[in-house]
Motif scaffolding. Structure first.
Motif, PDB file in Angstrom:
ATOM      1  N   SER A  45       0.825  -1.197   0.000  1.00  0.00           N
ATOM      2  CA  SER A  45       0.000   0.000   0.000  1.00  0.00           C
ATOM      3  C   SER A  45       0.869   1.261   0.000  1.00  0.00           C
ATOM      4  O   SER A  45       1.881   1.325   0.680  1.00  0.00           O
ATOM      5  CB  SER A  45      -0.875  -0.034   1.248  1.00  0.00           C
ATOM      6  OG  SER A  45      -1.821   0.977   1.178  1.00  0.00           O
ATOM      7  N   GLY A  46       0.482   2.224  -0.822  1.00  0.00           N
ATOM      8  CA  GLY A  46       1.173   3.510  -0.838  1.00  0.00           C
ATOM      9  C   GLY A  46       2.408   3.564  -1.719  1.00  0.00           C
ATOM     10  O   GLY A  46       3.138   4.547  -1.718  1.00  0.00           O
ATOM     11  N   GLY A  48       2.524   3.662  -4.979  1.00  0.00           N
ATOM     12  CA  GLY A  48       2.357   4.455  -6.202  1.00  0.00           C
ATOM     13  C   GLY A  48       1.567   3.786  -7.307  1.00  0.00           C
ATOM     14  O   GLY A  48       1.474   4.329  -8.419  1.00  0.00           O
ATOM     15  N   LYS A  49       0.960   2.645  -7.035  1.00  0.00           N
ATOM     16  CA  LYS A  49       0.239   1.911  -8.084  1.00  0.00           C
ATOM     17  C   LYS A  49      -0.936   2.715  -8.651  1.00  0.00           C
ATOM     18  O   LYS A  49      -1.095   2.826  -9.856  1.00  0.00           O
ATOM     19  CB  LYS A  49      -0.272   0.551  -7.547  1.00  0.00           C
ATOM     20  CG  LYS A  49       0.816  -0.331  -6.950  1.00  0.00           C
ATOM     21  CD  LYS A  49       0.264  -1.675  -6.473  1.00  0.00           C
ATOM     22  CE  LYS A  49      -0.730  -1.622  -5.343  1.00  0.00           C
ATOM     23  NZ  LYS A  49      -0.218  -1.125  -4.047  1.00  0.00           N
ATOM     24  N   SER A  50      -1.737   3.267  -7.752  1.00  0.00           N
ATOM     25  CA  SER A  50      -2.917   4.008  -8.223  1.00  0.00           C
ATOM     26  C   SER A  50      -2.522   5.317  -8.886  1.00  0.00           C
ATOM     27  O   SER A  50      -3.091   5.685  -9.920  1.00  0.00           O
ATOM     28  CB  SER A  50      -3.876   4.288  -7.069  1.00  0.00           C
ATOM     29  OG  SER A  50      -4.384   3.077  -6.572  1.00  0.00           O
ATOM     30  N   VAL A  51      -1.561   6.003  -8.312  1.00  0.00           N
ATOM     31  CA  VAL A  51      -1.120   7.261  -8.917  1.00  0.00           C
ATOM     32  C   VAL A  51      -0.621   6.995 -10.335  1.00  0.00           C
ATOM     33  O   VAL A  51      -0.969   7.703 -11.288  1.00  0.00           O
ATOM     34  CB  VAL A  51      -0.022   7.947  -8.064  1.00  0.00           C
ATOM     35  CG1 VAL A  51       0.634   9.090  -8.823  1.00  0.00           C
ATOM     36  CG2 VAL A  51      -0.604   8.454  -6.752  1.00  0.00           C
TER      37      VAL A  51
HETATM   38  N1  LIG Z   1      -4.469  12.989  -4.023  1.00  0.00           N
HETATM   39  C1  LIG Z   1      -3.321  12.815  -3.381  1.00  0.00           C
HETATM   40  N2  LIG Z   1      -2.720  13.858  -2.772  1.00  0.00           N
HETATM   41  C2  LIG Z   1      -1.542  13.711  -2.125  1.00  0.00           C
HETATM   42  N3  LIG Z   1      -0.879  12.556  -2.037  1.00  0.00           N
HETATM   43  C3  LIG Z   1      -1.422  11.483  -2.615  1.00  0.00           C
HETATM   44  C4  LIG Z   1      -2.672  11.535  -3.310  1.00  0.00           C
HETATM   45  N4  LIG Z   1      -2.964  10.303  -3.789  1.00  0.00           N
HETATM   46  C5  LIG Z   1      -1.943   9.509  -3.395  1.00  0.00           C
HETATM   47  N5  LIG Z   1      -1.021  10.195  -2.707  1.00  0.00           N
HETATM   48  C6  LIG Z   1       0.245   9.680  -2.152  1.00  0.00           C
HETATM   49  O1  LIG Z   1       0.965   9.110  -3.230  1.00  0.00           O
HETATM   50  C7  LIG Z   1       1.632   7.931  -2.816  1.00  0.00           C
HETATM   51  C8  LIG Z   1       1.214   6.760  -3.683  1.00  0.00           C
HETATM   52  O2  LIG Z   1      -0.152   6.443  -3.409  1.00  0.00           O
HETATM   53  P1  LIG Z   1      -1.003   5.393  -4.239  1.00  0.00           P
HETATM   54  O3  LIG Z   1      -2.434   5.643  -3.929  1.00  0.00           O
HETATM   55  O4  LIG Z   1      -0.604   5.439  -5.664  1.00  0.00           O
HETATM   56  O5  LIG Z   1      -0.551   4.004  -3.611  1.00  0.00           O
HETATM   57  P2  LIG Z   1      -1.044   2.524  -3.978  1.00  0.00           P
HETATM   58  O6  LIG Z   1       0.149   1.749  -4.330  1.00  0.00           O
HETATM   59  O7  LIG Z   1      -2.135   2.612  -4.975  1.00  0.00           O
HETATM   60  O8  LIG Z   1      -1.606   2.013  -2.574  1.00  0.00           O
HETATM   61  P3  LIG Z   1      -2.889   1.094  -2.234  1.00  0.00           P
HETATM   62  O9  LIG Z   1      -2.434  -0.333  -2.414  1.00  0.00           O
HETATM   63  O10 LIG Z   1      -3.158   1.415  -0.815  1.00  0.00           O
HETATM   64  O11 LIG Z   1      -3.997   1.477  -3.149  1.00  0.00           O
HETATM   65  C9  LIG Z   1       1.296   7.749  -1.341  1.00  0.00           C
HETATM   66  O12 LIG Z   1       2.346   8.312  -0.595  1.00  0.00           O
HETATM   67  C10 LIG Z   1       0.029   8.547  -1.175  1.00  0.00           C
HETATM   68  O13 LIG Z   1      -0.070   9.039   0.144  1.00  0.00           O
END
Ligand SMILES: Nc1ncnc2c1ncn2[C@@H]1O[C@H](COP(=O)(O)OP(=O)(O)OP(=O)(O)O)[C@@H](O)[C@H]1O
Ligand code: NI
Length: 331
Positions: A45-46, A48-51
């Protein structure tokens, strides 16, 4: 054509300046999504996958996000497109399946209405024709009584049904690329298996290129042809699915796999420690502090100096010298 690349990123970087510094969510990612293939993206989690997924579709909500590098869809540079041009690409050439269907559907619009809106947004056809396409696609995801579903509102359907509807809408215009971010985390395990099986069948039939995001290695094993492991915005390992599960090379991947093994014994053994903050992330190996295989050499390379070979990429300094030999021995 075999292994035709439909979407490609080159040194993709996504970062967000804030008052503490720069949050580096995606760090120099090179990925290729191929026709009819599923690329799994896995990581804690966190990481960067979703970003990253949202950046590919131009869907990052906060306008402060900066994107550098290249995103190329069948030869077209997506980062040079205007908002309107990008809107046209979404839904038609590239579609997304989100984690939480409730957040995507307008509660006051029927399922049929959602379909017709999406379809008519991209192609000029009558409502009657759009409804016909909708029905065909609802049948493809094995929803019982599609005629009735067309007239229903989102709240009248279960989470699993809505997830199927979202898949049906996403594939309705036969996009070249489908981005699925944790498409089944909101449904229970049996339903998850059915939906994933269906999704896999459909994308193979339609020759769609897929990026499938999941933190569940079981899902990745079931679905993916190739797997990319993400850590702190870096792809630290990438290999064909069997190769990755049989011969994981990066210490982080090994950690992920062993935590899954522990999970099956009902004891979760996550990798010890926490990932470093992504704010002002240095260009050293971000796994160094948590790595039980770390050596002197690990401090000598920057992440951008570490590559991989052929189709197995490992971003770990220990594979830098003589990596060819080590990787061939592994494989
Ligand atoms: N809208 C936003 N504003 C500021 N920071 C963000 C935003 N969205 C995500 N982040 C930050 O960007 C980083 C990557 O987040 P992301 O959501 O891409 O993780 P992830 O791999 O998709 O996690 P998960 O498995 O929990 O979905 C994290 O540090 C998160 O806190
Ligand atoms: Ni996410």
């Amino acid at each position: 054509m075999k292994n035709e690349v439909v979407l490609k990123t080159d040194n993709l970087q996504v970062f967000l300046p804030n008052n503490q510094g720069i949050l580096r969510a995606v760090n120099g990612v090179d990925l290729e999504i191929k026709k009819g293939k599923i690329l799994g993206l896995v990581g804690e989690s966190g990481c960067g996958k979703s970003v990253m997924s949202l950046s590919l579709l131009g869907l990052l909500k906060n306008k402060e996000w900066k994107i550098e590098g290249e995103i190329e869809l069948r030869g077209k540079n997506l980062l040079s497109l205007s908002k309107e041009e990008m809107r046209k690409v979404r839904g038609k050439e590239m579609a997304m399946i989100m984690q939480n269907p409730m957040s995507v559907f307008d509660p006051l619009t029927t399922i049929g209405g959602h379909f017709v809106d999406t379809i008519q947004n991209h192609i000029k056809i009558t409502t009657k024709e759009a409804k016909k396409i909708a029905l065909e696609n609802l049948k493809k995801v094995s929803l019982p009584n599609p005629e009735k579903i067309m007239k229903q509102y989102p709240f009248q359907l279960s989470g699993g049904m809505l997830q199927r509807v979202m898949i049906a809408i996403a594939i309705a215009l036969n996009p070249a690329v489908l981005i699925a971010d944790e498409p089944t985390t909101a449904v229970d395990v049996t339903v998850q298996h059915q939906i994933l099986g269906q999704l896999k069948k459909l994308v193979k039939e339609h020759n769609t290129g897929v990026l499938l995001v999941s933190h569940d290695l079981g899902v990745i094993a079931q679905m993916a042809d190739e797997v990319a492991v993400m850590y702190c915005g870096y792809i630290v390992e990438k290999a064909p699915v069997e190769e990755l599960f049989r011969h994981p090379a990066h210490p982080y991947t090994k950690g992920l796999l062993s935590s899954r093994f522990q999970l099956t014994k009902r004891r979760l053994k996550p990798i010890e420690g926490q990932p470093p903050s992504l704010i002002n992330l240095s260009n050293q190996c971000p796994f160094l502090e948590r790595c039980n295989e770390a050596e002197e050499i690990c401090t000598k390379y920057r992440m951008d100096e570490i590559g991989g070979i052929k189709n197995h990429l490992v971003r770990c300094a220990k594979y830098v010298t003589g990596n060819e030999v080590m990787l061939h021995e592994l494989a």
